[in-house]
Design an enzyme around this catalytic site. Structure first.
Site, short mmCIF file in Angstrom:
data_model
loop_
_atom_site.label_atom_id
_atom_site.label_comp_id
_atom_site.label_asym_id
_atom_site.label_seq_id
_atom_site.Cartn_x
_atom_site.Cartn_y
_atom_site.Cartn_z
CG ASP A 110 -3.51 6.32 6.73
OD1 ASP A 110 -3.33 5.09 6.82
OD2 ASP A 110 -4.60 6.86 7.03
NE ARG A 114 -3.97 0.11 1.83
CZ ARG A 114 -4.94 0.58 2.60
NH1 ARG A 114 -5.09 0.12 3.83
NH2 ARG A 114 -5.75 1.52 2.15
#
EC number: 5.3.1.23
Length: 350
Positions: free
Chosen positions: A237, A91
């Site tokens: 994030d 990711r």
């Protein structure tokens, strides 16, 4: 002991990494047992585990599995380097994934033998899991001081024990506030398209007995307009050096709404989420996920066949919309480039 102390999504048992499959919550609590780093990379990509700190811890264990496999070969360091690239590609947005992987890679390169690397990387993964929980608890205490004595707190996505080693970042701040005697009522966004708020945050809040309402993402503006929200707190994030913050899609719109309604907007994240090599949010790669996630809801098709979809998993909130960034070393306020560097250097701030 509160249930927050008992909720764990990551554990190591009998030489295997065990992950609570968060795709199946709250209907099923199913654990996957993984002994191959490639399977761990797939689990990260497929959202078995999510949340930047949890992804970082999982990556550390993936590297421990990778070096165990590579250690039987004379070119074990080259094999580990290849595995690291594969893990980091799972990711692209959450910085903790690359941070933890590179940290493990550097550790492996600092020892003399493959056997030493196997032991060192596994211990480092254990330490990261333990330290993450302690860091979250410290972060929670700093953040709790910013919350009102009573009132409504809106949060987005899931930032609790499931998204970390345990306790949580933004949800950890809420837990710490409740533990300190504050009378808080939580408003949890459902967080389409994966519904992490509806499935995961609601599950954790319910287990903890924290009063809350679940609501549609599109109801946030109405709740603010009605005076029900006194603070917004979210996770992150990736945080750029200037404070621009990438978080779950929909965070940016909440920050704009909060500014309009003159409501404080807080970001809670460990310092490992700050990417000091990224000057601002313009360079953050935003992951685009499969169209089916938007075309469907809970496995049921809800859109016309063949419709084109945009499915960015994250957005970037400009630093100018953020009231404060809460970390395990203290609170950074506007003037984030200097404040975040000071925290990273070990200068505690309140």
């Amino acid at each position: 002991m509160s249930s927050a102390d008992q909720i764990r999504a990551i554990r190591w048992e009998e030489g295997q990494l065990c992950l609570l499959d968060q795709r199946l919550l709250p209907q099923q609590e199913t654990w996957l047992k993984l002994s191959d780093y490639r399977a761990v990379a797939v689990a990260i990509r497929q959202m078995v585990v999510r949340g930047a700190p949890a992804i970082g811890i999982t990556a550390a264990y993936a590297m421990a599995l990778a070096v165990r496999e590579a250690s039987t070969h004379t070119d074990w360091q080259a094999r580990l380097l290849s595995a690291a690239d594969e893990i980091k590609a799972a990711r692209p947005t959450a910085v903790n994934l690359a941070w933890a992987t590179d940290r493990q890679l550097a550790l492996a390169q600092s020892v003399s033998t493959a056997g030493q690397a196997v032991a060192a990387l596994l211990q480092a993964a254990h330490d990261l899991l333990r330290d993450d929980i302690a860091d979250n608890q410290r972060l929670g205490r700093y953040g709790a001081e910013l919350l009102p004595a009573e009132g409504g707190i809106l949060t987005h996505c899931n930032t609790g024990s499931l998204a970390t080693g345990g306790y949580g970042t933004a949800l950890g701040v809420i837990r710490a506030g409740i533990s300190a005697g504050k009378q808080l009522h939580i408003y949890a966004d459902e967080t389409r398209p994966w519904l992490q708020g509806a499935r995961l945050t609601a599950w954790e809040l319910q287990k903890d007995g924290i009063p809350f309402h679940l609501h549609a993402d599109s109801a946030a503006a109405y709740l603010m307009q009605q005076g029900l929200i006194h603070a917004v707190i979210v996770g992150a994030d990736r945080i750029a050096a200037n404070g621009d913050t990438a978080n779950k899609i929909g965070t940016y719109s909440l920050a704009v709404l909060a500014q309009y309604h003159q409501i404080p907007f807080y970001v809670a994240a460990p310092l490992s989420t700050v990417d000091f090599a990224m000057p601002d949010g313009g360079g953050i790669v935003i992951e685009e996920r499969p169209a089916a996630e938007v075309q469907q809801c809970a496995g049921h098709v809800v859109a016309p066949e063949g419709v084109e979809v945009r499915n960015p998993a994250f957005d970037v909130t400009p630093a100018s919309l953020i009231t404060a960034i809460i970390t395990e070393r203290g609170v950074a306020r506007p003037g984030f480039p200097v404040a975040l560097q000071a925290l990273a250097a070990g200068h505690m701030q309140a």
